[in-house]
Motif scaffolding. Structure first.
Motif, PDB file in Angstrom:
ATOM      1  N   LYS A  33     -50.755 -20.194 -60.394  1.00 54.59           N
ATOM      2  CA  LYS A  33     -50.584 -20.903 -59.332  1.00 54.59           C
ATOM      3  C   LYS A  33     -49.270 -22.065 -60.303  1.00 54.59           C
ATOM      4  O   LYS A  33     -49.724 -23.007 -60.853  1.00 54.59           O
ATOM      5  CB  LYS A  33     -51.694 -22.388 -59.223  1.00 54.59           C
ATOM      6  CG  LYS A  33     -52.685 -21.071 -58.902  1.00 54.59           C
ATOM      7  CD  LYS A  33     -53.390 -22.525 -57.643  1.00 54.59           C
ATOM      8  CE  LYS A  33     -55.030 -21.821 -57.092  1.00 54.59           C
ATOM      9  NZ  LYS A  33     -56.145 -22.860 -56.607  1.00 54.59           N
ATOM     10  N   PRO A  61     -49.087 -18.173 -54.899  1.00 58.79           N
ATOM     11  CA  PRO A  61     -49.921 -17.292 -55.641  1.00 58.79           C
ATOM     12  C   PRO A  61     -50.744 -16.694 -55.942  1.00 58.79           C
ATOM     13  O   PRO A  61     -49.929 -15.598 -55.739  1.00 58.79           O
ATOM     14  CB  PRO A  61     -50.870 -18.363 -54.883  1.00 58.79           C
ATOM     15  CG  PRO A  61     -50.415 -19.130 -54.212  1.00 58.79           C
ATOM     16  CD  PRO A  61     -49.069 -18.444 -53.238  1.00 58.79           C
ATOM     17  N   HIS A  96     -54.058 -14.128 -57.673  1.00 57.73           N
ATOM     18  CA  HIS A  96     -54.551 -13.823 -58.130  1.00 57.73           C
ATOM     19  C   HIS A  96     -55.242 -13.665 -58.834  1.00 57.73           C
ATOM     20  O   HIS A  96     -55.195 -12.881 -59.730  1.00 57.73           O
ATOM     21  CB  HIS A  96     -55.422 -13.394 -56.378  1.00 57.73           C
ATOM     22  CG  HIS A  96     -55.488 -13.947 -55.339  1.00 57.73           C
ATOM     23  ND1 HIS A  96     -55.792 -15.760 -55.011  1.00 57.73           N
ATOM     24  CD2 HIS A  96     -54.992 -13.016 -54.425  1.00 57.73           C
ATOM     25  CE1 HIS A  96     -55.695 -15.714 -54.077  1.00 57.73           C
ATOM     26  NE2 HIS A  96     -55.291 -14.483 -53.332  1.00 57.73           N
ATOM     27  N   ALA A  97     -56.768 -14.321 -59.460  1.00 54.70           N
ATOM     28  CA  ALA A  97     -57.097 -14.197 -60.919  1.00 54.70           C
ATOM     29  C   ALA A  97     -56.821 -11.960 -61.344  1.00 54.70           C
ATOM     30  O   ALA A  97     -56.823 -11.791 -62.496  1.00 54.70           O
ATOM     31  CB  ALA A  97     -58.605 -14.741 -61.009  1.00 54.70           C
ATOM     32  N   SER A  98     -57.537 -10.931 -60.333  1.00 53.24           N
ATOM     33  CA  SER A  98     -57.616  -9.847 -60.233  1.00 53.24           C
ATOM     34  C   SER A  98     -56.429 -10.119 -60.662  1.00 53.24           C
ATOM     35  O   SER A  98     -55.922  -8.412 -61.677  1.00 53.24           O
ATOM     36  CB  SER A  98     -58.236  -9.584 -58.662  1.00 53.24           C
ATOM     37  OG  SER A  98     -57.659  -9.783 -57.547  1.00 53.24           O
ATOM     38  N   GLU A  99     -55.918  -9.445 -60.149  1.00 44.79           N
ATOM     39  CA  GLU A  99     -53.872  -9.674 -59.808  1.00 44.79           C
ATOM     40  C   GLU A  99     -53.631 -10.116 -61.320  1.00 44.79           C
ATOM     41  O   GLU A  99     -52.378  -9.365 -62.341  1.00 44.79           O
ATOM     42  CB  GLU A  99     -53.423 -10.108 -59.195  1.00 44.79           C
ATOM     43  CG  GLU A  99     -51.493  -9.898 -59.207  1.00 44.79           C
ATOM     44  CD  GLU A  99     -51.117  -7.771 -59.121  1.00 44.79           C
ATOM     45  OE1 GLU A  99     -50.127  -7.981 -60.113  1.00 44.79           O
ATOM     46  OE2 GLU A  99     -52.084  -7.639 -58.939  1.00 44.79           O
TER      47      GLU A  99
END
Length: 701
Positions: free
Chosen positions: A231, A237, A239-242
């Protein structure tokens, strides 16, 4: 008209100077990075194309020859009905001053590095370090600029300049390289991430001394992602998976580009494994990402899986030790707290009442929370391993299955078997070994070879006997033929041991005759669980259900079974004195009910036998030779006896339990026995107390 304050910009660095006014909400128009196909490729050029790290004009839409979009031609995009304006546009709109071209910045970077290396001037070099050291997440505090933040284009152009001069970044430029490695990059747009990954690969290839630093930085992101990494102000934003995908793309690019990359990566993966105290989220994420690394660095498969198994066993054993210190109520609380729906990744809020709790209460709560976290941590990690191995055993070729089982067996013999009190890690073997008759045979054969080996330490042979007995007794997919074969092999081995030990035997002595007692206990344990498969009817082809329908007087056992048990029990070595009292008492009750033999007279005689003269405390230091203190009665004594440790007692971890629920046999009472409808004494007494004990009636069927 009142003139509005606008931020001024240092023309040398492109860094904004602070102003105390509200920052306009901005965002980069770049899309989120697509997940790359994580399969190994051959050839550096092919690898680069596969990861799409090239920033050519055709792929990026650039017309300036640098693989970057022109700041004057950047398009505006719509994101959820909110216009996202790039840093470049806002800079030009607010100041009217265009950014320097990429070529100019590249030349400035080259001169700065050259002057720093020669020792003549480091001022420009230090300004470049400041550009990469700036954290945009600290650039806004309540919507206000607090210190200088480089523009998006400034950062990109300077990174391009470093990429063009990577051969000059020797050890004297260590400070600048570290600033780039520690810079904020994962939350930026796709084109910048690709450029950054290209820089890492070229840096490691041109300056080998930075290979370890680059991999260390990347591996550090395989655990719990730092707060706010995805972020960044002005960017969509991520995401964690990315974020994990971007990290894996960078690691893959480096190890495929550099021949020594995988060799340098292996020790870093081991060193960076989170501590147990880091919590379930970090350990589970790291485990899942380690398994993902195997997909593109297959040569590290053995090292990675061995590393995860070692961590599993360590946590598993610690849980058993901690559970032993709990009373029944606390143990039940732990079991209920780790239900399948338990939240693993939630952050615990501070307890408002902590200030009024006593120190003892706080310590107790902290201890229980640590145990719960460890259980959740172990559960998630072993679940990831089950998921990794499952496809091979479900749809792989026979060679694939055998090779994978060989890998599991190597971890079993080197990591799991030598560790006392492991409670759940071994279920990987238990589950996958039962996937076919051939694999059942391979695991039982491996255990039998260890039990029979005269070159193995007594402790190893004893553990192997426990694993063999528990596997055969508990395995739902173990055929009656295998049960009878193993029973016969153990009986033959006991005869050989009697021939060796009995001539000099003066009485029961665990220190001297340990292999005999561990094998005898394995034999009794198998009988308690699989006596139906040992009956004459089963040997002639009747099913277990048909055996249960027989009248008690019609249940008989072949001469081989009777002979093995009679010769073992009535041996001068007196195994009923040394084997676990729980197993001995259960066998005595069952053998009498089945009219097989009556051994209670031996048990009464054993109460008057003292083993003091045969003890050697130093030789019995291993906890598997457990000291059992029984109730003081007339003729009783403090004796040394085998521990009732059988490693495949019912599985308790809630999240991963579904893998093995259909794999083990529940305790089944003898038809017509008074104990059949009550809670099983074997579940309460015979099963190991090591670890998460069964809920009442778990094994009742």
């Amino acid at each position: 008209m009142v003139a509005l304050a606008t931020p001024s910009r240092n023309p040398a660095t492109g860094i904004k100077k602070p102003i105390r006014s509200k920052m306009l909400p901005t965002s980069s128009p770049a899309p989120i990075l697509k997940t790359a196909k994580e399969t190994p490729t051959t050839g550096i050029k092919h690898k680069m194309e596969d990861m799409n790290l090239s920033l050519s004009p055709s792929s990026s839409g650039s017309s300036d020859g640098e693989g970057l979009p022109s700041p004057r031609k950047r398009a505006r995009v719509q994101f959820k009905d909110v216009e996202i304006v790039s840093f470049d546009e806002r800079e030009q709109r607010d100041t009217g001053t265009p950014e320097k071209s990429a070529a100019v910045v590249r030349e400035e970077v080259r001169r700065a590095i050259q002057r720093h290396v020669s020792g003549t001037d480091s001022e420009a070099y230090d300004r470049i370090k400041e550009i990469f050291s700036a954290d945009p997440r600290r650039g806004e505090e309540d919507g206000m600029f607090s210190y200088d933040v480089p523009t998006h284009t400034t950062l990109r152009y300077h990174l391009l300049g470093l990429l063009s001069n990577v051969a000059s970044l020797d050890r004297s430029c260590n400070g600048l390289v570290n600033a780039v490695l520690n810079s904020v990059w994962l939350g930026r747009d796709e084109s910048y991430v690709k450029l950054y990954i290209r820089f890492l690969g070229n840096l490691a290839a041109a300056q080998g001394s930075y290979l370890g630093s680059a991999l260390n930085m990347l591996v550090n992101y395989l655990g719990e992602i730092p707060k706010g990494a995805g972020k960044l102000p002005g960017y969509a934003p991520v995401h964690a998976s990315e974020i994990y995908t971007r990290v894996h793309m960078a690691i893959r690019h480096i190890v495929h580009l550099i021949p020594s990359g995988s060799g340098a990566l292996s020790p870093i993966l081991s060193m960076q494994f989170p501590f147990d105290t880091d919590g379930p989220k970090a350990n589970i994420a790291y485990t899942q990402n380690l398994i993902r690394v195997i997909g593109y660095v297959p040569e590290l498969q053995g090292d990675i899986l061995a590393l995860i198994t070692e961590k599993l066993v360590k946590i598993d054993v610690q849980i058993q030790v901690d559970m032993d210190d709990l009373d029944d109520e606390e143990e039940e609380e732990v079991l209920h707290a780790v239900s399948p729906g338990a939240v693993v990744f939630g952050d615990d809020d501070d307890d408002d009442n902590a200030s009024v709790m006593s120190d003892d209460s706080i310590d107790a709560e902290s201890r229980l929370k640590t145990i719960k976290d460890n259980v959740l941590q172990l559960d998630g990690m072993i679940d990831a391993l089950f998921a990794y191995y499952a496809p091979t055993f479900a749809s792989g070729t026979l060679d694939d299955k055998e090779n994978t089982l060989d890998l599991l067996l190597s971890h079993f013999q080197s990591i799991i078997l030598p560790t006392y009190r492991s409670r759940h890690s071994q279920f990987l073997l238990f589950h996958f070994s039962q996937s076919s008759p051939d694999l059942v045979d391979r695991f039982t054969t491996a255990c039998i070879e260890l039990v029979f080996s005269k070159t193995q330490p007594a402790i190893t042979r004893q553990s192997a006997a426990a694993y063999l007995a528990s596997f055969v007794a508990r395995g739902a997919h173990i055929s009656g033929e295998i049960v009878r074969d193993v029973f016969g092999l153990l009986g033959g081995h006991l005869k050989d041991l009697r021939d060796i030990y009995e001539p000099a035997c003066r009485g029961p002595d665990l220190r001297r005759y340990g292999p005999f007692y561990s094998t005898a206990q394995a034999l009794l344990y198998i009988f308690c669980f699989r006596w139906r498969d040992l009956t004459t009817a089963a040997a002639e082809g009747d099913s277990i259900e048909q055996v249960d329908e027989l009248e008690l007087e019609d249940i008989t056992f072949p001469p081989m079974v009777k002979e093995i048990l009679h010769q073992t029990i009535y041996s001068k070595l007196n195994p009923l004195k040394v084997c676990s009292p729980a197993i001995v008492s259960e066998f005595a009750r069952m053998s009498q009910h089945l009219n097989l033999m009556y051994v209670f007279s031996i048990l009464e005689t054993n109460k008057r036998i003292r083993m003091t003269s045969f003890r050697n405390l130093s030789a019995l230091a291993d906890p598997r030779f457990s000291q059992v203190e029984r109730e003081t009665r007339a003729g009783d004594d403090l004796g040394y006896q085998l521990d009732a440790y059988f490693p495949f007692d019912p599985y308790q971890l809630p999240r991963s339990r579904h893998w093995v629920e259909a794999d083990y046999i529940h305790w089944r009472g003898i038809p017509g026995d008074d104990h059949e409808d009550s809670d099983s004494e074997v579940d309460d007494d015979v099963e190991s107390d090591d670890g998460l004990s069964d809920d009442t009636g778990t094994d009742e069927e």
